[in-house]
Design a protein around this motif. Structure first.
Motif, PDB file in Angstrom:
ATOM      1  N   UNK A 136       0.832  -1.204   0.000  1.00  0.00           N
ATOM      2  CA  UNK A 136       0.000   0.000   0.000  1.00  0.00           C
ATOM      3  C   UNK A 136       0.869   1.257   0.000  1.00  0.00           C
ATOM      4  N   UNK A 137       1.995   1.221   0.702  1.00  0.00           N
ATOM      5  CA  UNK A 137       2.900   2.371   0.686  1.00  0.00           C
ATOM      6  C   UNK A 137       3.438   2.632  -0.722  1.00  0.00           C
ATOM      7  N   UNK A 138       3.827   1.567  -1.419  1.00  0.00           N
ATOM      8  CA  UNK A 138       4.339   1.740  -2.783  1.00  0.00           C
ATOM      9  C   UNK A 138       3.259   2.304  -3.702  1.00  0.00           C
ATOM     10  N   UNK A 139       2.055   1.790  -3.588  1.00  0.00           N
ATOM     11  CA  UNK A 139       0.953   2.254  -4.433  1.00  0.00           C
ATOM     12  C   UNK A 139       0.559   3.686  -4.084  1.00  0.00           C
ATOM     13  N   UNK A 140       0.559   4.024  -2.807  1.00  0.00           N
ATOM     14  CA  UNK A 140       0.230   5.394  -2.401  1.00  0.00           C
ATOM     15  C   UNK A 140       1.265   6.381  -2.927  1.00  0.00           C
ATOM     16  N   UNK A 141       2.537   6.002  -2.869  1.00  0.00           N
ATOM     17  CA  UNK A 141       3.601   6.861  -3.392  1.00  0.00           C
ATOM     18  C   UNK A 141       3.420   7.127  -4.880  1.00  0.00           C
ATOM     19  N   UNK A 142       2.828   6.161  -5.595  1.00  0.00           N
ATOM     20  CA  UNK A 142       2.623   6.303  -7.038  1.00  0.00           C
ATOM     21  C   UNK A 142       1.401   7.146  -7.370  1.00  0.00           C
ATOM     22  N   UNK A 143       0.599   7.482  -6.353  1.00  0.00           N
ATOM     23  CA  UNK A 143      -0.538   8.355  -6.606  1.00  0.00           C
ATOM     24  C   UNK A 143      -1.900   7.749  -6.393  1.00  0.00           C
TER      25      UNK A 143
END
Length: 473
Positions: free
Chosen positions: A62-69
């Protein structure tokens, strides 16, 4: 290609776990590096039942996906109790503009793995290791490649500024390898809240390679056998080990398991399995390929059946199979056993029926004192069809990957996947995994699980091409 063994990743610590690494000699694109890093990082999480690391992996994703927008409202984390073990599921929505008027598409993968004991492996199973042209580690094939590839694809498309014309969903389950509690709950949620046009699964299908690593065909999973486990149990009054009895729970169980091991369920066939063997028989050389062609022409051919049955990779396509997988017996070394039990895992050919298999096991054992009980509810699912637009999108991906079209072969999986629960709810569910391997390189659930390095990278455009075809302009 042979490479000196080296570890991937540097000194990266993920939630208390270390993953080692060096720079790869391959010149990687930004997307390749991103997916490689996700792959490396999630393999470091021991997401097998009982280790409590699923929540850490979900937080990482979720952190990786949130960082992507991806906004918080489109990242849904769900908690489940799977047979007394807490697990999580993750659902990611990629919002479309609705201009196509088409229903959403759901993509599946599972985040959990079958456990691996580090002392049994040649390499640490929870550190991604690149050696002799392979990536080694638990989940490299089943199914963290699917998780990493789909996650990386969503990030790639978001960073490109791409907006799909219909909603897309990632649905990652947390206990596919055990109770499938998260899978069942997610499938119901999808049916109630998404109602997709169809479901695409990363956990099956894939490309079969010849001995020289050339592509043979893309397998497209349209059906799967029913997964069910039976407990076979013997009981006894027991007593002191210095006073042996004529009856013994361990011996009685051993006799029952021997009879099961010697039993062959009858050969079954369908239009799907006949077409599968006919197509595979054209690609596989020698006696095995000839047997496949012969079986496709005449499913009663005894010689063909014997040849195919001798191959563990294909016997499951012929018939129901049952095999002992776990044992438990006795309570003290100086006491006669009061109980002995075994788990017998069966993969039931569609149409045969779970109750029929249970009755067969009882008949084969031939001992009324041996109890046969079904461990948990089984999900029997129908066969899916391949939507025309999915077939066209898959063909485009394969041509881009190999520079020419390769055959697409409909298959029935002997193993079970999350897809069964979506089929059971009436959704066409098609597995078109991007992995590629030779039969002798399939070590899923076993020691030293691996994936070819070139196959890993060569499959990273797969989902981008497919999704742009299905949801792009």
């Amino acid at each position: 290609m042979t490479m000196k063994a080296f570890l991937l990743a540097g000194a990266l610590t993920i939630s208390g776990q270390a993953a080692a690494s060096e720079a790869s000699p391959r010149d990687l694109t930004e997307h390749e590096q991103r997916v490689h890093d996700i792959y490396r990082d999630i393999i470091a999480f021991r997401t097998a039942a009982g280790h409590g690391q699923m929540d850490e992996m979900v937080t990482y994703l979720t952190d990786r996906l949130a960082e992507a927008g991806f906004p918080d409202r489109d990242l849904m984390v769900t908690d489940y109790d799977s047979d007394g073990d807490a697990t999580q599921g993750l659902i990611v929505r990629y919002r479309g503009d609705g201009s196509s008027g088409a229903k959403p598409i759901v993509m599946l993968a599972h985040m959990d793995v079958v456990d691996a004991l580090p002392e049994d492996w040649e390499r640490d199973p929870f550190t991604l290791v690149e050696e002799d042209g392979y990536f080694f580690g638990r989940g490299t094939q089943d199914n963290k490649y699917g998780v990493a590839n789909l996650t990386g694809t969503f990030i790639r498309l978001k960073k490109e500024g791409w907006t799909p014309r219909r909603d897309l969903y990632l649905v990652f389950s947390g206990d596919e390898e055990t109770g499938m509690v998260s899978t069942r709950a997610q499938a119901k949620w999808v049916a109630d809240n998404v109602d997709p046009a169809y479901v695409l699964n990363s956990d099956a299908g894939g490309i079969g390679l010849a001995d020289d690593y050339s592509p043979l065909a893309q397998q497209v999973q349209l059906a799967e056998k029913t997964y069910v486990t039976f407990d076979i149990a013997a009981t006894n009054p027991g007593g002191h080990s210095s006073r042996p009895r004529n009856d013994n729970a361990i011996y009685d169980l051993a006799a029952a398991l021997t009879r099961i091991s010697q039993h062959r369920f009858p050969v079954r066939e369908s239009a799907l399995t006949r077409s599968y063997f006919a197509a595979m028989g054209q690609s596989i050389p020698g006696e095995l390929g000839a047997a496949m062609r012969a079986f496709a022409a005449d499913p009663s051919d005894a010689d063909a059946i014997d040849t195919i049955s001798a191959n563990p990779g294909f016997v499951g396509t012929l018939r129901t199979t049952c095999v002992a997988t776990m044992l438990k017996a006795g309570h003290a070394e100086n006491a006669l056993p009061q109980s002995a039990s075994a788990a017998v895992n069966c993969r039931v050919f569609p149409g045969e029926g779970v109750e029929s298999v249970k009755e067969t096991l009882e008949t084969v054992i031939g001992n009324e004192a041996i109890a046969v009980s079904q461990r948990s509810e089984a999900t029997e699912s129908p066969m899916s069809s391949l939507p025309d637009e999915v077939e066209a999108a898959l063909a485009k991906s394969l041509t881009a990957r190999f520079g020419k079209p390769i055959p697409m072969i409909p298959t029935m999986s002997s193993g079970g996947t999350d897809g069964m629960h979506y089929r059971a709810l009436g959704y066409e569910t098609v597995a078109i995994g991007a992995g590629a391997s030779r039969p002798q390189d399939i070590y899923a659930h076993g020691l030293n699980e691996r994936m070819r390095v070139d196959a890993f990278y060569d499959g990273l455009d797969h989902w981008s091409i497919v999704l742009k075809e299905l949801a792009g302009r």
